[in-house]
Design a protein around this motif. Structure first.
Motif, PDB file in Angstrom:
ATOM      1  N   GLN A 143      12.120  -6.696   0.494  1.00 34.80           N
ATOM      2  CA  GLN A 143      13.231  -7.317  -0.225  1.00 34.80           C
ATOM      3  C   GLN A 143      12.806  -7.786  -1.608  1.00 34.80           C
ATOM      4  N   GLN A 144      11.566  -8.241  -1.725  1.00 31.54           N
ATOM      5  CA  GLN A 144      11.063  -8.696  -3.019  1.00 31.54           C
ATOM      6  C   GLN A 144      10.987  -7.562  -4.036  1.00 31.54           C
ATOM      7  N   ILE A 145      10.712  -6.338  -3.560  1.00 32.17           N
ATOM      8  CA  ILE A 145      10.577  -5.209  -4.484  1.00 32.17           C
ATOM      9  C   ILE A 145      11.846  -4.356  -4.553  1.00 32.17           C
ATOM     10  N   GLY A 146      12.920  -4.833  -3.926  1.00 27.99           N
ATOM     11  CA  GLY A 146      14.210  -4.175  -4.071  1.00 27.99           C
ATOM     12  C   GLY A 146      14.521  -3.071  -3.089  1.00 27.99           C
ATOM     13  N   LEU A 147      13.781  -2.984  -1.995  1.00 23.32           N
ATOM     14  CA  LEU A 147      14.079  -1.987  -0.961  1.00 23.32           C
ATOM     15  C   LEU A 147      15.165  -2.519  -0.024  1.00 23.32           C
ATOM     16  N   SER A 148      16.103  -1.668   0.341  1.00 23.01           N
ATOM     17  CA  SER A 148      17.013  -2.052   1.416  1.00 23.01           C
ATOM     18  C   SER A 148      16.284  -1.843   2.740  1.00 23.01           C
ATOM     19  N   ALA A 178       0.824  -1.213   0.000  1.00 21.74           N
ATOM     20  CA  ALA A 178       0.000   0.000   0.000  1.00 21.74           C
ATOM     21  C   ALA A 178       0.855   1.259   0.000  1.00 21.74           C
ATOM     22  N   LEU A 179       1.962   1.226   0.717  1.00 22.72           N
ATOM     23  CA  LEU A 179       2.822   2.405   0.830  1.00 22.72           C
ATOM     24  C   LEU A 179       3.645   2.652  -0.426  1.00 22.72           C
ATOM     25  N   THR A 180       3.925   1.607  -1.179  1.00 19.72           N
ATOM     26  CA  THR A 180       4.836   1.738  -2.326  1.00 19.72           C
ATOM     27  C   THR A 180       4.128   1.708  -3.675  1.00 19.72           C
ATOM     28  N   VAL A 181       2.805   1.600  -3.682  1.00 16.96           N
ATOM     29  CA  VAL A 181       2.090   1.425  -4.946  1.00 16.96           C
ATOM     30  C   VAL A 181       2.251   2.614  -5.881  1.00 16.96           C
ATOM     31  N   ASP A 182       2.336   3.828  -5.340  1.00 21.04           N
ATOM     32  CA  ASP A 182       2.411   5.022  -6.185  1.00 21.04           C
ATOM     33  C   ASP A 182       3.703   5.815  -5.991  1.00 21.04           C
ATOM     34  N   ALA A 183       4.701   5.210  -5.367  1.00 24.29           N
ATOM     35  CA  ALA A 183       5.938   5.952  -5.097  1.00 24.29           C
ATOM     36  C   ALA A 183       7.128   5.003  -5.096  1.00 24.29           C
ATOM     37  N   ASN A 184       8.288   5.560  -5.359  1.00 20.25           N
ATOM     38  CA  ASN A 184       9.527   4.786  -5.341  1.00 20.25           C
ATOM     39  C   ASN A 184      10.343   5.163  -4.110  1.00 20.25           C
ATOM     40  N   PHE A 185      10.706   4.169  -3.333  1.00 16.67           N
ATOM     41  CA  PHE A 185      11.503   4.398  -2.133  1.00 16.67           C
ATOM     42  C   PHE A 185      12.797   3.601  -2.227  1.00 16.67           C
ATOM     43  N   LYS A 186      13.762   4.006  -1.412  1.00 19.02           N
ATOM     44  CA  LYS A 186      15.059   3.336  -1.428  1.00 19.02           C
ATOM     45  C   LYS A 186      15.303   2.490  -0.190  1.00 19.02           C
ATOM     46  N   GLN A 187      14.868   2.995   0.973  1.00 14.96           N
ATOM     47  CA  GLN A 187      15.222   2.298   2.209  1.00 14.96           C
ATOM     48  C   GLN A 187      14.067   2.327   3.210  1.00 14.96           C
ATOM     49  N   LEU A 188      13.768   1.150   3.758  1.00 13.84           N
ATOM     50  CA  LEU A 188      12.701   0.993   4.748  1.00 13.84           C
ATOM     51  C   LEU A 188      13.295   0.852   6.140  1.00 13.84           C
ATOM     52  N   ALA A 189      12.750   1.623   7.080  1.00 11.56           N
ATOM     53  CA  ALA A 189      13.082   1.474   8.499  1.00 11.56           C
ATOM     54  C   ALA A 189      11.824   1.016   9.231  1.00 11.56           C
ATOM     55  N   ILE A 190      12.009   0.243  10.289  1.00 11.18           N
ATOM     56  CA  ILE A 190      10.874  -0.317  11.032  1.00 11.18           C
ATOM     57  C   ILE A 190      11.080  -0.097  12.524  1.00 11.18           C
ATOM     58  N   ILE A 191      10.032   0.422  13.179  1.00 14.37           N
ATOM     59  CA  ILE A 191      10.036   0.530  14.637  1.00 14.37           C
ATOM     60  C   ILE A 191       8.928  -0.378  15.158  1.00 14.37           C
ATOM     61  N   GLY A 192       9.322  -1.398  15.924  1.00 14.08           N
ATOM     62  CA  GLY A 192       8.379  -2.411  16.368  1.00 14.08           C
ATOM     63  C   GLY A 192       8.047  -2.322  17.840  1.00 14.08           C
ATOM     64  N   GLY A 193       7.279  -3.321  18.306  1.00 13.10           N
ATOM     65  CA  GLY A 193       6.898  -3.422  19.708  1.00 13.10           C
ATOM     66  C   GLY A 193       7.795  -4.404  20.434  1.00 13.10           C
ATOM     67  N   TYR A 194       7.211  -5.165  21.353  1.00 14.11           N
ATOM     68  CA  TYR A 194       7.988  -6.141  22.119  1.00 14.11           C
ATOM     69  C   TYR A 194       8.576  -7.218  21.207  1.00 14.11           C
ATOM     70  N   THR A 195       9.798  -7.618  21.478  1.00 23.32           N
ATOM     71  CA  THR A 195      10.423  -8.676  20.686  1.00 23.32           C
ATOM     72  C   THR A 195       9.775 -10.031  20.933  1.00 23.32           C
ATOM     73  N   HIS A 196       9.104 -10.205  22.080  1.00 20.60           N
ATOM     74  CA  HIS A 196       8.460 -11.491  22.361  1.00 20.60           C
ATOM     75  C   HIS A 196       7.024 -11.543  21.844  1.00 20.60           C
ATOM     76  N   SER A 197       6.570 -10.480  21.195  1.00 22.05           N
ATOM     77  CA  SER A 197       5.204 -10.441  20.669  1.00 22.05           C
ATOM     78  C   SER A 197       5.150 -11.106  19.297  1.00 22.05           C
ATOM     79  N   SER A 198       4.335 -12.148  19.161  1.00 26.24           N
ATOM     80  CA  SER A 198       4.209 -12.822  17.868  1.00 26.24           C
ATOM     81  C   SER A 198       3.557 -11.905  16.839  1.00 26.24           C
ATOM     82  N   VAL A 199       2.629 -11.055  17.278  1.00 28.59           N
ATOM     83  CA  VAL A 199       2.003 -10.095  16.369  1.00 28.59           C
ATOM     84  C   VAL A 199       3.067  -9.170  15.787  1.00 28.59           C
ATOM     85  N   ASN A 200       3.886  -8.615  16.652  1.00 30.13           N
ATOM     86  CA  ASN A 200       4.969  -7.732  16.227  1.00 30.13           C
ATOM     87  C   ASN A 200       5.909  -8.439  15.259  1.00 30.13           C
TER      88      ASN A 200
END
Length: 384
Positions: free
Chosen positions: A220-225, A186-208
């Motif tokens: 990685q499939q669409i070529g983003l670092s 959804a975020l990349t459908v109309d724009a080109n990006f180079k690098q993705l950063a992620i801020i998550g929750g608890y490391t023990h959370s399966s949802v996260n």
């Protein structure tokens, strides 16, 4: 055993849906969970309504985040419409681990000052699913688990609902790994990006973890670092610290994924203060995310699953009155999250931001109460 899928989808104005819903004098205005099945109407008939239905629900403390605040309010609105006596046991921060949670469950179920519940609805804590199911099952009370991401290995150990644990009636949860892929799409459908950063929750959370895995796979499939994810305790304060650390460590990212609404709020505040131009995506339809989308600060958010507790309550109500939903839904009810963005936020905002659940008659979703209902259709409706 098998599963069926619920889809959280945008408001539809298709003639088929409109004509079907007009039978109740209502029109769809909002995304909801729609059960995608084509089964014939159940031949069962609802038993005489019980004088009272007592449901015990375990849910994280609503003060721990805007997602749980919305989930709590929605569940109570559904209970009110059905006259259900709902007891919500809030899981506070000290119980936010599997060992303490199991102790809380034991205390709640052993508390003789409350009437024995007819049904239990609860989330599960990662790493302790097997012992938690065993704990619930031994009390011989039917229960549905919700909002807990179970992987294949965990399901192999636990088996499906109604097998090893006979009182475990169903499990309803989003496909979080798929959601991680979908938000990147959804975020990349109309724009080109180079690098993705992620801020998550608890490391023990399966949802996260499942959301992050899905997002990284798609990136990685669409070529983003991808910058190695940073983790928080899901709060705004910790997310602000993580966002500042991320800016110091990898300042060149142009796409940011936040795994929860309070993480989004804290991260966006830091990005604004730093003058960082970045596109941000998130999860959940919490009021804070709705507000950020309205202000143009959040590009998109996948959510709607705060409603699961309410929908599970309706299935529980029918089950307790002799209408088993198993042939229509299966024991594993897989929910696919819906997209919130600038195009549909005006439809979603009134209900989410203001919790206007009192305008919805939830009884129309029950086969017991609504005798003309053929298929479960959990689309949120409101008077036109």
């Amino acid at each position: 055993m098998y599963s069926r899928k619920f889809l959280i989808k945008p408001p539809s104005s298709s003639s088929n849906q409109m004509s079907r819903l007009c039978a109740f004098g209502r029109l769809p205005i909002f995304l909801g969970l729609v059960l995608l099945t084509q089964f014939a109407a159940a031949s069962q008939r609802c038993e005489v309504p019980k004088e009272s239905v007592n449901i015990l629900m375990f849910m994280p403390d609503e003060r721990r985040g805007s997602f749980w605040l919305a989930a709590n309010h929605f569940a109570k609105a559904v209970a009110s419409d059905f006259g259900i006596s709902l007891r919500v046991v809030e899981v506070e921060e000290p119980e936010n681990n599997r060992v303490a949670f199991e102790s809380l469950v034991k205390r709640a179920l052993g508390n003789t000052s409350y009437e024995q519940p007819d049904f239990i609805i609860s989330m599960l804590y990662g790493g302790g699913e097997l012992s938690q199911l065993s704990l619930f099952n031994q009390h011989n009370i039917p229960f549905i688990t919700i909002n807990s991401s179970l992987d294949k290995r965990t399901l192999q150990l636990m088996e499906h609902p109604r097998e090893q644990f006979v009182n475990w009636i169903a499990h309803m949860s989003p496909n979080e790994r798929l959601a991680g892929k979908q938000i990147v799409d959804a975020l990349t459908v109309d724009a080109n990006f180079k690098q993705l950063a992620i801020i998550g929750g608890y490391t023990h959370s399966s949802v996260n973890n499942h959301r992050i895995m899905g997002a990284i796979e798609r990136a990685q499939q669409i070529g983003l670092s991808v910058v190695p994810p940073v983790y928080t305790n899901w709060t705004k304060a910790e997310s602000m610290k993580a966002a500042n650390a991320l800016l110091r460590r990898a300042p060149d990212f142009d796409l940011l994924l936040t795994i929860g609404p309070d993480i989004a709020a804290g991260s966006i505040e830091v990005m604004q203060s730093a003058g960082k131009n970045v596109t941000v995506g998130s999860f959940d339809w919490a009021a804070s995310n709705v507000n950020l989308v309205e202000r143009g600060l959040l590009e998109a958010s996948l959510g709607g699953h705060f409603m699961e507790a309410g929908w599970a309550m309706i299935l529980a109500y029918d089950y307790l009155h002799g209408l088993d939903f198993i042939d229509e839904t299966g024991p594993l009810i897989d929910t696919e999250l819906g997209l919130l963005n600038a195009h549909n936020v005006a439809n979603i905002s009134p209900l989410i931001a203001e919790h206007k659940w009192q305008n919805i008659d939830f009884k129309v979703y029950s086969k017991c109460v609504n005798s003309v209902l053929i298929h479960y259709d959990f689309s949120l409706l409101q008077e036109n």
